[in-house]
Design an enzyme around this catalytic site. Structure first.
Site, PDB file in Angstrom:
ATOM      1  N   LEU A   1       0.834  -1.201   0.000  1.00  0.00           N
ATOM      2  CA  LEU A   1       0.000   0.000   0.000  1.00  0.00           C
ATOM      3  C   LEU A   1       0.869   1.251   0.000  1.00  0.00           C
ATOM      4  CD1 LEU A   1      -2.786  -0.944   2.576  1.00  0.00           C
ATOM      5  CD2 LEU A   1      -2.698  -1.355   0.111  1.00  0.00           C
TER       6      LEU A   1
ATOM      7  N   GLY B   1       1.794  -8.666   6.820  1.00  0.00           N
ATOM      8  CA  GLY B   1       2.272  -7.834   7.914  1.00  0.00           C
ATOM      9  C   GLY B   1       2.266  -6.371   7.506  1.00  0.00           C
ATOM     10  N   GLY B   2       1.962  -5.474   8.458  1.00  0.00           N
ATOM     11  CA  GLY B   2       1.962  -4.039   8.146  1.00  0.00           C
ATOM     12  C   GLY B   2       1.022  -3.726   7.010  1.00  0.00           C
ATOM     13  N   ASP B   3       1.565  -3.104   5.961  1.00  0.00           N
ATOM     14  CA  ASP B   3       0.759  -2.753   4.788  1.00  0.00           C
ATOM     15  C   ASP B   3       1.064  -3.660   3.598  1.00  0.00           C
ATOM     16  OD1 ASP B   3       3.289  -1.896   4.224  1.00  0.00           O
ATOM     17  OD2 ASP B   3       2.756   0.161   3.678  1.00  0.00           O
ATOM     18  N   GLU B   4       1.544  -4.871   3.874  1.00  0.00           N
ATOM     19  CA  GLU B   4       1.896  -5.819   2.821  1.00  0.00           C
ATOM     20  C   GLU B   4       0.847  -6.927   2.734  1.00  0.00           C
ATOM     21  OE1 GLU B   4       5.714  -7.308   3.806  1.00  0.00           O
ATOM     22  OE2 GLU B   4       6.720  -5.375   3.619  1.00  0.00           O
TER      23      GLU B   4
END
Length: 466
Positions: A339, A379-382
């Site tokens: 993202l 994870g995170g924006d992945e």
């Protein structure tokens, strides 16, 4: 001490699998189930640690047990209790520790006792959120359930030995056997192959939720199992009757009161002059353990924010798809999705707004038009999308372009308007020699090229592009 020795002697593959799943879920290289005695900290199961035990004075887990609550040490170098600990200054160089105490009931009427901890360890410092704490405690409850089941099995085995030695006092032996059955949710059965009659102990009647009678018929006993599991049990009984083969099964079961249960049954032949005349065995109600394991599996395989697949599920799913594709020659494609401007959402609108964006992305990736594709948050924006439908893979550029259009989320903040977009790198399985690593590496390479082209774009890795 005696029970601890028995646990150390036992080998439980399910417990080892659970510890490995916890290590992968929390992305920690080390995970341990410890058990404490007066002098030592023993490791019942360990991952990433060579030592089998340490002196009790070096144990982090003893503090978790003593305070009877989760112990989290984000950085041991900043904690006066641990900075000089040999496990910190030397191998395995612990910098981060999080451990939840394990409580077991060592005897039928005894209260629960802290015997050790389930912990995850890293050689570098890290933060640990309240959600992480809740997950770790949930894993610890699953470990407790498995250890308690193991203790119950040990108790049943040793009770059987004691019963043989106490046949002179039949009444006392029966009482103790009944106590063992209640403690372990286990009952004994015997199938007479000549008459077809089935004899049950009281524990079996408890599991079935029916009153005690003198004997049962085999067809009546089998009626408590759903059709598929009944067929498995019938096949095992038939093989044992004909060949003398032992069996062990875990099956679904519906009690007389309609309660759905999970049971484990073990059977072996009873011989007279070398001929199988009966089958004998035990039946154990393992419903709670099964539910705990199912819940732990769900937590390990599901991202808690988006409710799509977790990294752990993604890895196992891609591996299985690669293995299947090598045999069937079916196509397989992967999209890695990053993202753009997501950090700006968290910084200007807050983490709750960021979670809303993550859920919106997940909703797009689960769209019906993507058919049976697996969406995962790494994870995170992945994110990742695993495509197995031949029609979608044949039109991979169009699919990627459509996703870049749908994965656009305008946001307004005090600092100005902006759009959260998605940059996508795509790859396809390229022959039977390909592995998950190859597929990921090419998708990552395509993602790097897409980012170089500009945010909100996509790139597809091909053999020519590599």
């Amino acid at each position: 001490m005696y029970l601890l020795e028995k646990l150390l002697e036992s080998q439980d593959e399910g417990l080892a699998d659970l510890v490995e799943a916890g290590s992968v879920l929390f992305d920690c290289p080390m995970a341990v189930v410890s058990a404490l005695d007066t002098d030592c900290q023993h490791f019942l199961v360990r991952r990433g640690i060579a030592a089998e035990q340490t002196p009790i004075g070096q144990s982090f887990c003893r503090i978790a047990v003593a305070q009877d609550s989760l112990l989290v040490v984000p950085d041991t170098h900043l904690d006066a209790r641990f900075r000089e600990n040999p496990l910190v200054t030397g191998d395995p160089n612990i910098r981060f520790y999080a451990g939840a105490p394990l409580r077991l009931r060592l005897h039928p009427d005894a209260p629960t006792t802290g015997i050790g901890a389930f912990c995850i360890i890293d050689s570098k410092p890290r933060t640990f959120t309240s959600a992480d704490s809740a997950r770790l405690i949930s894993f610890a409850r699953g470990v407790e359930a498995m250890l308690q089941s193991r203790l119950s099995s040990i108790a049943l085995s040793e009770d059987a030995v004691l019963l043989k030695a106490m046949l002179a006092d039949k009444e006392r032996a029966q009482r103790q056997f009944r106590q063992a059955e209640r403690l372990t949710s286990i009952g004994c059965w015997r199938l007479d192959l000549i008459t077809g009659g089935v004899a049950w102990s009281e524990g079996i009647y408890d599991i079935h939720r029916v009153p005690v009678t003198e004997t049962e018929k085999l067809d009546d006993a089998l009626a408590y199992y759903p059709p598929a599991d009944r067929e498995r049990l019938e096949a095992a009984l038939d093989a044992a009757s004909r060949t003398g083969a032992c069996f062990e099964l875990e099956l679904d079961f519906i009690a007389a009161n309609g309660a759905h249960k999970r049971v484990r049954t073990i059977g072996e032949p009873e011989l007279e002059q070398g001929r199988v005349v009966a089958l004998i065995g035990v039946l154990q109600d393992v419903t709670e353990r099964h539910r705990s394991m199912a819940e732990l599996s769900k937590r390990a395989n599901t991202d808690e924010v988006t409710l799509i697949a977790s990294r752990h599920k993604f890895v196992s799913y891609v591996d299985s798809c690669v293995d299947k594709a090598k045999i069937s020659r079916e196509p397989l494609a992967l999209m890695l999705i990053d993202l753009d401007h997501f950090k700006q959402v968290n910084d200007t609108l807050g983490h709750a707004a960021g979670d809303d964006v993550l859920r919106a992305v997940a909703m797009v990736l689960r769209s019906p038009w993507l058919k049976d594709s697996l969406a995962a948050r790494l994870g995170g924006d992945e994110f990742a999308l695993v495509l197995t439908d031949p029609g979608l893979i044949a039109n991979l550029p169009d699919i990627a372009a459509q996703l870049t259009e749908q994965l656009r989320f305008p946001r307004r903040s005090k600092t100005g308007d902006f759009i959260v977009s998605a940059t996508i790198g795509c790859s396809e399985l390229d022959g039977p020699a390909d592995s998950r690593h190859d597929l990921l590496q090419r998708a990552d390479r395509a993602l790097y090229r897409a980012k170089a082209q500009g945010r909100g774009s996509f790139s597809i890795d091909t053999p020519q592009a590599a």
